[in-house]
Design an enzyme around this catalytic site. Sequence first.
Site, short mmCIF file in Angstrom:
data_model
loop_
_atom_site.label_atom_id
_atom_site.label_comp_id
_atom_site.label_asym_id
_atom_site.label_seq_id
_atom_site.Cartn_x
_atom_site.Cartn_y
_atom_site.Cartn_z
N TYR A 81 -91.38 79.19 -62.66
CA TYR A 81 -92.72 78.95 -62.13
C TYR A 81 -92.83 77.48 -61.73
O TYR A 81 -92.23 76.60 -62.37
CB TYR A 81 -93.77 79.27 -63.19
CG TYR A 81 -93.85 80.72 -63.58
CD1 TYR A 81 -94.07 81.71 -62.62
CD2 TYR A 81 -93.71 81.11 -64.91
CE1 TYR A 81 -94.14 83.05 -63.00
CE2 TYR A 81 -93.80 82.44 -65.28
CZ TYR A 81 -94.01 83.41 -64.32
OH TYR A 81 -94.09 84.74 -64.68
N PHE A 92 -89.95 84.43 -66.21
CA PHE A 92 -91.21 85.18 -66.20
C PHE A 92 -92.17 84.82 -67.34
O PHE A 92 -93.31 85.26 -67.33
CB PHE A 92 -90.97 86.70 -66.19
CG PHE A 92 -90.21 87.17 -64.99
CD1 PHE A 92 -90.81 87.21 -63.74
CD2 PHE A 92 -88.88 87.55 -65.10
CE1 PHE A 92 -90.10 87.63 -62.62
CE2 PHE A 92 -88.17 87.98 -63.99
CZ PHE A 92 -88.78 88.02 -62.75
N HIS A 205 -88.59 92.43 -56.78
CA HIS A 205 -89.19 91.41 -57.65
C HIS A 205 -90.62 91.82 -57.99
O HIS A 205 -91.31 92.44 -57.16
CB HIS A 205 -89.18 90.06 -56.92
CG HIS A 205 -89.48 88.89 -57.78
ND1 HIS A 205 -90.76 88.51 -58.09
CD2 HIS A 205 -88.66 88.00 -58.39
CE1 HIS A 205 -90.73 87.44 -58.86
NE2 HIS A 205 -89.48 87.10 -59.07
#
Length: 261
Positions: A81, A92, A205
């Site tokens: 991220y 994740f 994804h």
Amino acid sequence: MSSRAGNRLVEPIGRQVDAHSGEWAPLLRDWAASDAGRSLIHAVDARLAAGATIYPADVFRALALTPLSQVRVLILGQDPYHGPGQAEGLAFSVPAGQRLPPSLRNIVQELQRDLGLAVPLSGSLLDWARQGVLLLNTSLSVEEACPGSHAKLGWQVLTDKIVAAVADHPRPKVFMFWGAHAQAKAPLVLGSAAGARHLVLQCNHPSPLSATRAPLPFVGCGHFGRAHAFLSAAEPGLPAPDWRLDLPPAHCDEVRVDTER
């Protein structure tokens, strides 16, 4: 981890390699000593010196939490991220108290659909990592607000080696390749000497941009249930990973949903 600087890279990657101990250390050090490793370390150091904000702080945290001999599932994403306080070195996952990025929100919804789990109170996947779920990205660093910014720096050489090492290890495992970047590594498993003993699962994804698209939508993929069934049969003496993400009720007001990623 919730402050702007708390999850940014400060310690150079070369020092993180030197400080790493445990089963992954030889692989990391061999990579760091190679031309590809030196090139990547130099490139990231140069971006740091230029003032770039890079995430996460600990790029090898997934390896520290999940030794090779303990890997039972490998979930492969794309890159960390790219917002303050989000990336924590596990694909994740976000720390407790952070908004759920859209990709993680889709993962949570698939857990509910596939396994009937209750709505979790946190987006942290730390417990997964401690149960043998290696949460790896194809690139292990990213610059703030620039998704994919380090995808061409050479991380794939290292992550190829990691995936191949997991595939060559004799213990039966589940590989979840989510997205095109991850699926490109499937031949490392399917073509390995031990490939026949593993389960390889592939889909889009979980990002909202691709989660529902054909031909392999993430939504409805059923990967968690299939992993549970496979591992329960392959290693009947061991419980399969517990996919719940629950925290005590006192923390329930901390969970928010981020609509940006």
